[in-house]
Design a protein around this motif. Sequence first.
Motif, PDB file in Angstrom:
ATOM      1  N   LEU A  11       0.853  -1.189   0.000  1.00 48.80           N
ATOM      2  CA  LEU A  11       0.000   0.000   0.000  1.00 48.80           C
ATOM      3  C   LEU A  11       0.887   1.237   0.000  1.00 48.80           C
ATOM      4  O   LEU A  11       1.806   1.349   0.818  1.00 48.80           O
ATOM      5  CB  LEU A  11      -0.903  -0.013   1.236  1.00 48.80           C
ATOM      6  N   VAL A  12       0.601   2.155  -0.904  1.00 53.71           N
ATOM      7  CA  VAL A  12       1.390   3.374  -1.013  1.00 53.71           C
ATOM      8  C   VAL A  12       0.468   4.528  -1.353  1.00 53.71           C
ATOM      9  O   VAL A  12      -0.582   4.332  -1.982  1.00 53.71           O
ATOM     10  CB  VAL A  12       2.497   3.206  -2.087  1.00 53.71           C
ATOM     11  N   GLN A  13       0.841   5.714  -0.937  1.00 48.83           N
ATOM     12  CA  GLN A  13       0.043   6.898  -1.262  1.00 48.83           C
ATOM     13  C   GLN A  13       0.337   7.362  -2.680  1.00 48.83           C
ATOM     14  O   GLN A  13       1.425   7.107  -3.229  1.00 48.83           O
ATOM     15  CB  GLN A  13       0.350   8.021  -0.283  1.00 48.83           C
ATOM     16  N   ALA A  14      -0.615   8.040  -3.248  1.00 42.98           N
ATOM     17  CA  ALA A  14      -0.424   8.604  -4.590  1.00 42.98           C
ATOM     18  C   ALA A  14       0.833   9.470  -4.618  1.00 42.98           C
ATOM     19  O   ALA A  14       1.098  10.228  -3.677  1.00 42.98           O
ATOM     20  CB  ALA A  14      -1.643   9.423  -4.981  1.00 42.98           C
ATOM     21  N   GLY A  15       1.596   9.306  -5.685  1.00 43.86           N
ATOM     22  CA  GLY A  15       2.862  10.017  -5.810  1.00 43.86           C
ATOM     23  C   GLY A  15       4.050   9.234  -5.302  1.00 43.86           C
ATOM     24  O   GLY A  15       5.205   9.622  -5.541  1.00 43.86           O
ATOM     25  N   GLY A  16       3.778   8.137  -4.615  1.00 45.01           N
ATOM     26  CA  GLY A  16       4.852   7.324  -4.045  1.00 45.01           C
ATOM     27  C   GLY A  16       5.442   6.350  -5.046  1.00 45.01           C
ATOM     28  O   GLY A  16       5.074   6.330  -6.226  1.00 45.01           O
ATOM     29  N   SER A  17       6.354   5.525  -4.531  1.00 42.60           N
ATOM     30  CA  SER A  17       7.070   4.567  -5.373  1.00 42.60           C
ATOM     31  C   SER A  17       7.082   3.185  -4.736  1.00 42.60           C
ATOM     32  O   SER A  17       7.015   3.056  -3.512  1.00 42.60           O
ATOM     33  CB  SER A  17       8.518   5.025  -5.579  1.00 42.60           C
ATOM     34  N   LEU A  18       7.181   2.189  -5.576  1.00 42.72           N
ATOM     35  CA  LEU A  18       7.383   0.808  -5.148  1.00 42.72           C
ATOM     36  C   LEU A  18       8.308   0.131  -6.150  1.00 42.72           C
ATOM     37  O   LEU A  18       8.332   0.501  -7.328  1.00 42.72           O
ATOM     38  CB  LEU A  18       6.060   0.037  -5.097  1.00 42.72           C
ATOM     39  N   ARG A  19       9.022  -0.879  -5.674  1.00 43.43           N
ATOM     40  CA  ARG A  19       9.860  -1.678  -6.560  1.00 43.43           C
ATOM     41  C   ARG A  19       9.448  -3.136  -6.451  1.00 43.43           C
ATOM     42  O   ARG A  19       9.556  -3.742  -5.386  1.00 43.43           O
ATOM     43  CB  ARG A  19      11.334  -1.538  -6.203  1.00 43.43           C
ATOM     44  N   LEU A  20       8.963  -3.681  -7.546  1.00 45.51           N
ATOM     45  CA  LEU A  20       8.581  -5.089  -7.591  1.00 45.51           C
ATOM     46  C   LEU A  20       9.754  -5.934  -8.078  1.00 45.51           C
ATOM     47  O   LEU A  20      10.550  -5.491  -8.910  1.00 45.51           O
ATOM     48  CB  LEU A  20       7.393  -5.296  -8.524  1.00 45.51           C
ATOM     49  N   SER A  21       9.814  -7.149  -7.554  1.00 49.39           N
ATOM     50  CA  SER A  21      10.819  -8.112  -7.989  1.00 49.39           C
ATOM     51  C   SER A  21      10.132  -9.395  -8.409  1.00 49.39           C
ATOM     52  O   SER A  21       9.095  -9.757  -7.864  1.00 49.39           O
ATOM     53  CB  SER A  21      11.809  -8.420  -6.863  1.00 49.39           C
ATOM     54  N   CYS A  22      10.726 -10.076  -9.359  1.00 50.26           N
ATOM     55  CA  CYS A  22      10.227 -11.387  -9.796  1.00 50.26           C
ATOM     56  C   CYS A  22      11.425 -12.313  -9.903  1.00 50.26           C
ATOM     57  O   CYS A  22      12.267 -12.150 -10.789  1.00 50.26           O
ATOM     58  CB  CYS A  22       9.517 -11.281 -11.128  1.00 50.26           C
ATOM     59  N   ALA A  23      11.479 -13.268  -8.988  1.00 46.65           N
ATOM     60  CA  ALA A  23      12.582 -14.218  -8.965  1.00 46.65           C
ATOM     61  C   ALA A  23      12.152 -15.521  -9.617  1.00 46.65           C
ATOM     62  O   ALA A  23      11.132 -16.101  -9.249  1.00 46.65           O
ATOM     63  CB  ALA A  23      13.022 -14.467  -7.530  1.00 46.65           C
ATOM     64  N   ALA A  24      12.923 -15.961 -10.598  1.00 48.01           N
ATOM     65  CA  ALA A  24      12.607 -17.193 -11.317  1.00 48.01           C
ATOM     66  C   ALA A  24      13.469 -18.341 -10.809  1.00 48.01           C
ATOM     67  O   ALA A  24      14.640 -18.147 -10.472  1.00 48.01           O
ATOM     68  CB  ALA A  24      12.831 -16.999 -12.804  1.00 48.01           C
ATOM     69  N   SER A  25      12.886 -19.515 -10.766  1.00 48.88           N
ATOM     70  CA  SER A  25      13.634 -20.703 -10.379  1.00 48.88           C
ATOM     71  C   SER A  25      13.166 -21.887 -11.203  1.00 48.88           C
ATOM     72  O   SER A  25      12.094 -21.858 -11.799  1.00 48.88           O
ATOM     73  CB  SER A  25      13.459 -20.994  -8.884  1.00 48.88           C
ATOM     74  N   GLY A  26      13.968 -22.898 -11.255  1.00 49.21           N
ATOM     75  CA  GLY A  26      13.606 -24.098 -11.989  1.00 49.21           C
ATOM     76  C   GLY A  26      14.177 -24.161 -13.391  1.00 49.21           C
ATOM     77  O   GLY A  26      14.290 -25.232 -13.974  1.00 49.21           O
TER      78      GLY A  26
END
Length: 112
Positions: A11-26
């Motif tokens: 959850l973030v306020q408008a104007g904010g930032s987030l960093r998503l990660s996607c780790a692959a395995s297999g």
Amino acid sequence: QVQLVESGGGLVQAGGSLRLSCAASGRTFRWNTMGWFRQAPGKEREFVANITWSGGRTNYADSVKGRFIISRDNAKNTVYLQMNSLNPEDTAVYYCNAVGYWGQGTQVTVSS
């Protein structure tokens, strides 16, 4: 067993930032294009961004161009999505995708 595991939502306020990660395995995806999609409540899943195996080419949906940045670390078999200047319209479950494989998704909620 191939797995894509997303993290970094929240959850973030408008104007904010987030960093998503996607780790692959297999298996390694270092030779494949990897991407992000999102699905908001009551809407179809839509393309957000993707990146070629070398990182030399990226593509973005018009709605996120100039605000989101996709990147990857092939040594870690991981793709990232830096999301800046978030607005409530970015609220959705974000999914990682690579050659037909999907992660379970991570929820991003932007409050006004």
